[in-house]
Design a protein around this motif. Structure first.
Motif, PDB file in Angstrom:
ATOM      1  N   ASP A  45      41.934  95.309  12.563  1.00  0.00           N
ATOM      2  CA  ASP A  45      40.994  94.768  13.619  1.00  0.00           C
ATOM      3  C   ASP A  45      40.746  93.307  13.733  1.00  0.00           C
ATOM      4  N   THR A  46      40.961  92.429  12.423  1.00  0.00           N
ATOM      5  CA  THR A  46      40.683  91.044  12.779  1.00  0.00           C
ATOM      6  C   THR A  46      42.084  90.501  13.622  1.00  0.00           C
ATOM      7  N   ALA A  47      43.132  91.114  13.366  1.00  0.00           N
ATOM      8  CA  ALA A  47      44.435  90.612  13.994  1.00  0.00           C
ATOM      9  C   ALA A  47      44.474  90.830  15.650  1.00  0.00           C
ATOM     10  N   ILE A  48      43.855  92.178  15.907  1.00  0.00           N
ATOM     11  CA  ILE A  48      43.769  92.438  17.268  1.00  0.00           C
ATOM     12  C   ILE A  48      42.783  91.546  18.056  1.00  0.00           C
ATOM     13  N   SER A  49      41.675  91.225  17.217  1.00  0.00           N
ATOM     14  CA  SER A  49      40.516  90.497  17.881  1.00  0.00           C
ATOM     15  C   SER A  49      41.073  89.217  17.851  1.00  0.00           C
ATOM     16  N   LYS A  50      41.774  88.504  17.178  1.00  0.00           N
ATOM     17  CA  LYS A  50      42.168  87.183  17.458  1.00  0.00           C
ATOM     18  C   LYS A  50      43.401  87.287  18.462  1.00  0.00           C
ATOM     19  N   ALA A  51      44.107  88.174  18.531  1.00  0.00           N
ATOM     20  CA  ALA A  51      45.038  88.162  19.503  1.00  0.00           C
ATOM     21  C   ALA A  51      44.385  88.478  20.996  1.00  0.00           C
ATOM     22  N   LYS A  52      43.420  89.008  21.047  1.00  0.00           N
ATOM     23  CA  LYS A  52      42.558  89.126  22.300  1.00  0.00           C
ATOM     24  C   LYS A  52      42.081  87.680  22.828  1.00  0.00           C
ATOM     25  N   GLN A  75      43.101  84.853  21.687  1.00  0.00           N
ATOM     26  CA  GLN A  75      44.303  83.624  21.833  1.00  0.00           C
ATOM     27  C   GLN A  75      45.289  84.233  22.799  1.00  0.00           C
ATOM     28  N   HIS A  76      45.311  85.223  23.330  1.00  0.00           N
ATOM     29  CA  HIS A  76      46.158  85.881  24.485  1.00  0.00           C
ATOM     30  C   HIS A  76      47.544  85.729  23.630  1.00  0.00           C
ATOM     31  N   LYS A  77      47.489  86.501  22.547  1.00  0.00           N
ATOM     32  CA  LYS A  77      48.761  86.546  21.847  1.00  0.00           C
ATOM     33  C   LYS A  77      49.426  87.948  21.560  1.00  0.00           C
ATOM     34  N   ASN A  78      50.511  88.221  21.058  1.00  0.00           N
ATOM     35  CA  ASN A  78      50.926  89.386  20.425  1.00  0.00           C
ATOM     36  C   ASN A  78      50.887  89.268  19.153  1.00  0.00           C
ATOM     37  N   VAL A  79      50.782  90.618  18.281  1.00  0.00           N
ATOM     38  CA  VAL A  79      50.484  90.647  16.903  1.00  0.00           C
ATOM     39  C   VAL A  79      51.930  90.972  16.500  1.00  0.00           C
ATOM     40  N   TYR A 107      52.462  83.920  17.725  1.00  0.00           N
ATOM     41  CA  TYR A 107      51.766  85.402  17.322  1.00  0.00           C
ATOM     42  C   TYR A 107      50.821  85.278  16.550  1.00  0.00           C
ATOM     43  N   ILE A 108      50.093  86.347  16.351  1.00  0.00           N
ATOM     44  CA  ILE A 108      48.946  86.573  15.220  1.00  0.00           C
ATOM     45  C   ILE A 108      49.850  87.349  14.201  1.00  0.00           C
ATOM     46  N   LEU A 109      49.840  87.072  12.805  1.00  0.00           N
ATOM     47  CA  LEU A 109      50.552  87.456  11.820  1.00  0.00           C
ATOM     48  C   LEU A 109      49.758  88.508  11.192  1.00  0.00           C
ATOM     49  N   LEU A 110      50.307  89.593  10.855  1.00  0.00           N
ATOM     50  CA  LEU A 110      49.473  90.893  10.074  1.00  0.00           C
ATOM     51  C   LEU A 110      50.577  91.188   9.036  1.00  0.00           C
ATOM     52  N   TYR A 111      50.190  91.182   7.628  1.00  0.00           N
ATOM     53  CA  TYR A 111      50.858  91.644   6.649  1.00  0.00           C
ATOM     54  C   TYR A 111      50.273  92.745   5.981  1.00  0.00           C
ATOM     55  N   ILE A 112      51.159  93.795   6.055  1.00  0.00           N
ATOM     56  CA  ILE A 112      50.775  95.194   5.413  1.00  0.00           C
ATOM     57  C   ILE A 112      51.794  95.507   4.304  1.00  0.00           C
ATOM     58  N   ASP A 113      51.273  95.296   3.197  1.00  0.00           N
ATOM     59  CA  ASP A 113      51.981  95.428   1.789  1.00  0.00           C
ATOM     60  C   ASP A 113      51.499  96.779   1.199  1.00  0.00           C
ATOM     61  N   VAL A 114      52.779  97.503   0.977  1.00  0.00           N
ATOM     62  CA  VAL A 114      52.205  98.642   0.189  1.00  0.00           C
ATOM     63  C   VAL A 114      52.974  98.665  -1.110  1.00  0.00           C
ATOM     64  N   ASP A 157      47.711  92.912  22.341  1.00  0.00           N
ATOM     65  CA  ASP A 157      46.341  92.651  21.883  1.00  0.00           C
ATOM     66  C   ASP A 157      45.640  94.057  22.076  1.00  0.00           C
ATOM     67  N   LYS A 158      45.971  95.124  22.686  1.00  0.00           N
ATOM     68  CA  LYS A 158      45.435  96.289  22.832  1.00  0.00           C
ATOM     69  C   LYS A 158      46.132  97.374  21.728  1.00  0.00           C
ATOM     70  N   GLY A 159      46.901  97.078  21.078  1.00  0.00           N
ATOM     71  CA  GLY A 159      47.508  97.864  20.011  1.00  0.00           C
ATOM     72  C   GLY A 159      48.765  98.637  20.572  1.00  0.00           C
ATOM     73  N   LYS A 160      49.362  98.345  21.853  1.00  0.00           N
ATOM     74  CA  LYS A 160      50.559  99.013  22.247  1.00  0.00           C
ATOM     75  C   LYS A 160      51.617  98.293  21.691  1.00  0.00           C
ATOM     76  N   GLU A 161      52.686  99.313  21.144  1.00  0.00           N
ATOM     77  CA  GLU A 161      53.776  98.704  20.227  1.00  0.00           C
ATOM     78  C   GLU A 161      54.695  98.268  21.787  1.00  0.00           C
ATOM     79  N   LEU A 162      55.209  97.193  21.265  1.00  0.00           N
ATOM     80  CA  LEU A 162      56.165  96.551  22.320  1.00  0.00           C
ATOM     81  C   LEU A 162      57.681  96.567  21.790  1.00  0.00           C
TER      82      LEU A 162
END
Length: 150
Positions: free
Chosen positions: A33-40, A42-46, A79-86, A122-127
């Motif tokens: 949610d933070t990444a999407i908010s920043k992307a909106k 700053q008009h950037k993709n994540v 970009y806005i960078l989002l790190y998802i560690d599993v 910034d809407k969560g749509k996969e590009l």
């Protein structure tokens, strides 16, 4: 003999600890949610990066071969960078962060491929996306993905 094995393990344990700290020192976010908010704003993709930091050798090599380069540092500013560690070691993340990451894994990485770079708007749509890494030092396709979607 036990002590010999123990002393051989010290560098491995030290390097594993170093890997987990580098994300904290960088511009990678860990909340969707933070990444999407920043992307909106700053008009950037994540750029979403799915990794298994403690068990995935290609993920570890990609850090060295791609993320630690000046070329990535330059391109990543788009970009806005989002790190998802599993990770398999549950002590590396809080329970809340692990739950968040697994939810995103099910939402954005349904095949559970590691490593995975995914670009979303910034809407969560996969590009676009790029999965896997051959660990041969060739990052041309990763750079092309970043250049194409900035």
């Amino acid at each position: 003999m036990k002590y010999f094995v123990f002393f051989l393990m010290i560098p491995l344990l030290a390097s594993a600890q170093a890997d987990s700290n580098t994300v904290d020192d960088s511009k990678w976010l860990t909340n969707y949610d933070t990444a999407i908010s920043k992307a909106k704003k700053q008009h950037k993709n994540v750029l979403v990066y799915f990794t298994g930091s403690d068990w995935c050798p290609p993920c570890k090599m990609l850090k060295t071969d791609l993320f630690d380069t000046s070329e990535f540092q330059e391109l990543s500013s788009n970009y806005i960078l989002l790190y998802i560690d599993v990770p398999r070691n549950r002590d590396l993340l809080t329970e809340k962060q692990m739950t968040h990451n697994k939810e995103l894994l099910n939402k954005l990485n349904k095949k559970k491929v590691f490593p995975l770079l995914k670009v979303i708007d910034d809407k969560g749509k996969e590009l676009d996306q790029l999965s896997g890494y051959s660990m041969n030092g060739v990052i041309d396709s990763h750079i092309k993905l970043l250049e194409k979607n900035k």
